[in-house]
Design an enzyme around this catalytic site. Structure first.
Site, mmCIF file in Angstrom:
data_model
loop_
_atom_site.group_PDB
_atom_site.id
_atom_site.type_symbol
_atom_site.label_atom_id
_atom_site.label_comp_id
_atom_site.label_asym_id
_atom_site.label_seq_id
_atom_site.Cartn_x
_atom_site.Cartn_y
_atom_site.Cartn_z
ATOM 1 N N TYR A 173 0.845 -1.196 0.000
ATOM 2 C CA TYR A 173 0.000 0.000 0.000
ATOM 3 C C TYR A 173 0.888 1.257 0.000
ATOM 4 C CZ TYR A 173 -3.892 -3.194 0.616
ATOM 5 O OH TYR A 173 -4.818 -4.191 0.407
ATOM 6 N N ARG A 221 2.778 -1.072 10.901
ATOM 7 C CA ARG A 221 2.915 -2.344 10.168
ATOM 8 C C ARG A 221 3.823 -2.104 8.976
ATOM 9 N NH1 ARG A 221 0.174 -7.490 9.671
ATOM 10 N NH2 ARG A 221 0.343 -8.271 7.551
ATOM 11 N N GLU A 260 0.844 -7.952 -5.764
ATOM 12 C CA GLU A 260 1.433 -8.297 -7.069
ATOM 13 C C GLU A 260 2.586 -9.302 -6.952
ATOM 14 O OE1 GLU A 260 1.874 -4.103 -7.196
ATOM 15 O OE2 GLU A 260 1.362 -4.028 -9.320
ATOM 16 N N CYS A 347 -8.869 -22.235 10.367
ATOM 17 C CA CYS A 347 -8.836 -21.575 9.060
ATOM 18 C C CYS A 347 -8.053 -22.478 8.116
ATOM 19 C CB CYS A 347 -8.158 -20.210 9.181
ATOM 20 S SG CYS A 347 -7.727 -19.532 7.569
ATOM 21 N N CYS A 354 -13.151 -14.896 2.265
ATOM 22 C CA CYS A 354 -12.544 -13.731 2.941
ATOM 23 C C CYS A 354 -11.738 -12.893 1.956
ATOM 24 C CB CYS A 354 -11.731 -14.176 4.149
ATOM 25 S SG CYS A 354 -10.484 -15.415 3.801
ATOM 26 N N ALA A 398 -22.831 -29.020 4.207
ATOM 27 C CA ALA A 398 -24.087 -28.296 4.401
ATOM 28 C C ALA A 398 -24.891 -28.919 5.538
ATOM 29 C CB ALA A 398 -24.906 -28.295 3.109
ATOM 30 N N GLN A 425 -18.273 -34.351 -0.146
ATOM 31 C CA GLN A 425 -17.228 -34.029 -1.137
ATOM 32 C C GLN A 425 -16.017 -33.349 -0.487
ATOM 33 O OE1 GLN A 425 -18.814 -34.660 -5.178
ATOM 34 N NE2 GLN A 425 -18.229 -32.548 -4.995
ATOM 35 N N TRP A 591 -3.922 -18.605 -9.275
ATOM 36 C CA TRP A 591 -2.607 -18.493 -9.911
ATOM 37 C C TRP A 591 -1.581 -19.418 -9.252
ATOM 38 C CZ3 TRP A 591 1.736 -16.621 -7.306
ATOM 39 C CH2 TRP A 591 1.513 -15.971 -6.093
#
Ligand code: SF4
Length: 686
Positions: A173, A221, A260, A347, A354, A398, A425, A591
């Protein structure tokens, strides 16, 4: 033992109760027109679950710094009211909260309030692949104005009742754009050499420090490694850390990577704890310069408190920031403190609900915890006037979600599953290298249902004989899932043709040359399974080595090279009629998985028409009309799914009403995020 984790820590006079910081996450709740109610509910639930210090998602210090349409801007009174409410709610619940002061710079996405009709601002006009724009070069006036805006942000944080601020200076940023030669091509007071490139972050810190006033902690940060070519070199990073500490930073949080970066940082393929090494380097640089008392916070890719404990025990990290794990389980801290780590909803680093959503406007949530971001809509507990009895048919994701939600709401629940194991699955995905944590999700659900007293009848296929029992229920959730779709294709019944479920179940049974028909997420997962090995995955050191990143402090080389394929002896072709292979996989992950497949030599064919399956493989016709044989010993069908409808028919005939969820509701473009969300909604609707 989590002795290191559960020690208090002082940041600029603020005592935080333990060493886990809930790191900043942009939630797309920040700019909702609800007065901040959803944001406050989200944070409050995390405080109740043991979060100590929470850092908010980035609040833009000026309209031009907004990351996108869902971001809050501090100049906006409505956003400030929402923040005031959130801070008050956190305090009432007993927590601490820091406001993150943010400026996106060239990462401002189209639709951001300040970007309307104008390109984003940046140190230099260097094209961004992330925002797909060439930003405007900031004038001297814009730079000093932005420094002042950060300072104003700190004043506002105090006024709004926050306990601290964190200046966002990493992840590519604006502030980070000033430190990197890649994006700072200036030759003036704000760029041209290392010292001038550091000027902007240091001036921002000084201004924020002054505006915050004494006794109000300022965290910064910073980027430990940009992981882009021509990013901030290590010697400049360490010099920046020292200068920030000297200028009054009360703690340095260390992030890695830009949007990037060609190196994955937060995907499942990255071993947990990989990036702590950069925080450790920062700490050692601070110590060497006499600033060792400044706490350093490691971040990125921790999902268990045991990993944080390990990093803290090394002695070169003072705190660990975790963000997504608090989406997955708001009570991760309390459960771990109680020694109930196995009950934590982990997680799984899928990023689907998210990070991928945070780039758009959809509310951020979580695959394993669909209540995240919807805490007000779906209260965890209620006092039902009448305690009901419910049946959930199907124990895939589900059904499991519906069952644990109903039981959590105080109802009596029974689960029926036709297979011998729960998970549906999702269990297949858990077999894929790098996705071992998926199995933990299913185990957690089994344990939770057990704790809630919910019987799960495995191997029980619901039929007409069950109608009387189902009729006696107060409601039924149908979550019978899907079966693989079998295309109408000549040769589909040949013995060497099998569906993806069978291929997942026994990959060793497949020959050395395999063709997969279909190119969705399941096909990509299968391709990883068929070309990978069963080892537990690389260690952090091996991962860094595979990216040529083991060099001691110095310029961090960036490489797209992935580790040599471990199970690369199998020849695999994945083919699809139209569109890109893995098109449904989220942008933050696709990617990475595609790069791995290419590195393993998997052949990817798109825009082909399947003509027939023969003994020798699959006959296809490409876009140019050329007909050819894709040779294969086995052909796997990954051509979508269809809903299992048999039980629905039984229920309809018996006139038993039901709510559907997951694949039983709609098999088209089914994914796990949708399945769990539907399970939750069905349980609340019924
Ligand atoms: Fe983690 Fe996936 Fe949930 Fe995001 S959606 S918090 S990556 S489990």
């Amino acid at each position: 033992m989590l002795d290191q984790v559960f020690r208090p820590c002082v940041i600029g006079g603020l005592t935080v109760p333990h060493r886990i910081v809930m790191g900043a996450m942009h939630l797309n709740l920040e700019a909702l027109d609800d007065g901040g109610a959803a944001l406050a509910a989200f944070y409050t639930e995390r405080v109740r679950g043991g979060a100590g210090l929470i850092v908010t998602g980035g609040s833009a210090v000026a309209p031009a710094g907004s990351g996108g349409p869902g971001y809050g801007v501090l100049d906006d009174e409505k956003h400030r009211s929402a923040l005031r409410l959130a801070a008050r709610a956190v305090h009432e619940a007993g927590g601490l909260i820091a406001l993150q002061l943010f400026h996106a710079g060239r990462y401002a996405l189209p639709g951001a309030p300040g970007a309307v009709g104008a390109a984003p601002l940046a140190p230099s006009a260097v094209y961004s692949r992330f925002s797909r724009t060439v930003p405007r070069t900031m004038t001297e006036e814009q730079i000093t104005g932005t420094v002042a805006a950060f300072a104003r942000g700190a004043e506002r944080a105090r006024e709004l009742g926050f306990d601290a601020v964190e200046v966002m200076g990493s992840e590519g940023y604006l502030i980070n754009q000033f430190t990197a030669p890649l994006t700072n091509r200036r030759d003036d007071a704000w760029g041209g050499d290392a010292g001038r490139r550091r000027r902007f972050p240091v001036e921002v810190l000084r201004a924020v420090r002054a505006a915050a006033g004494p006794g109000f902690p300022v965290l910064f940060r910073m980027s430990g490694a940009d992981l882009v070519d021509d990013g901030t070199p290590w010697e400049e990073t360490s010099a920046l850390a020292v200068e920030l500490a000297g200028a009054g930073a009360d703690a340095l949080a260390v992030g890695v990577g830009w949007h990037e970066s060609p190196v994955p940082t937060v995907q499942a393929q990255v071993p947990a704890g990989t990036w702590a090494v950069y925080a450790e380097r920062v700490k050692r640089a601070l110590r060497a310069a006499g600033h060792g008392a400044v706490p350093v916070i490691a971040s990125n890719r921790f999902n268990r408190l045991a990993q944080a404990e390990q990093a803290l025990a090394g002695g070169d990290v003072d705190l660990v920031a975790m963000a997504r794990p608090f989406l997955a389980d708001p009570a991760i801290v309390d459960k771990s403190r109680r020694g109930a780590s196995a009950s934590v909803d982990l997680c799984i680093a899928c990023n689907e609900a998210c990070i991928d959503r945070s780039f758009g406007t959809e509310r951020v949530s979580c695959l394993v915890n669909p209540r995240a971001g919807h805490e007000r809509e779906f209260p965890a507990r209620s006092s039902p006037a009448r305690r009901g009895r419910y049946a959930v048919i199907g124990a895939g994701l589900a059904g499991l979600e519906a069952a644990r939600t109903l039981a959590g709401l105080g109802h009596e629940v029974e689960v029926y599953e036709a297979a011998d194991e729960p998970g549906g699955q999702f269990r297949l995905a858990a077999r894929v290298p790098g996705k071992a944590d998926f199995a933990a999700t299913v185990r957690q659900r089994e344990q939770e249902l057990d704790r809630l007293g919910v019987p799960v009848y495995l191997g029980h296929r619901i039929g007409v004989r069950d109608v009387p029992a189902l009729r006696a229920m107060d409601g039924v959730v149908l979550a019978t899932g899907v079966r693989p779709h079998r295309p109408d294709l000549p040769g589909v019944d040949l013995p060497h043709v099998l569906d993806y479920a069978r291929a997942f179940a026994d990959p060793a049974a497949l020959g050395p040359c395999v063709a997969v028909i279909g190119g969705g997420g399941i096909a990509v997962d299968l391709a990883h399974l068929l070309t990978g090995d069963s080892s537990p995955g690389p260690t952090p050191e091996e991962f860094l080595a595979s990216r040529a990143m083991t060099a001691p402090p110095g310029a961090v080389p960036v490489s797209r090279t992935t580790a040599a394929p471990a199970g690369g002896s199998r020849q695999l072709t994945v083919m699809r009629r139209g569109g890109r292979i893995g098109a449904g996989i989220g942008p933050s992950t696709r990617w990475v998985v595609m790069e791995e497949l290419r590195a393993r030599g998997v052949r990817l064919l798109t825009d082909v028409t399947y003509e027939e399956i023969t003994q020798g493989g699959v006959v296809v016709v490409d876009k140019g009309g050329e007909r050819r044989l894709v040779a294969a010993d086995h052909v796997v069908l990954a051509t979508g799914q269809e809903s299992r409808r048999e039980v629905a028919a039984v229920l309809r005939r018996a006139e038993i009403p039901f709510e559907s969820a997951g694949g039983a509701a709609d098999a088209r473009s089914l994914n796990a995020v949708r399945a769990t969300a539907q399970g939750l909604r069905a349980a609340h609707r019924i």
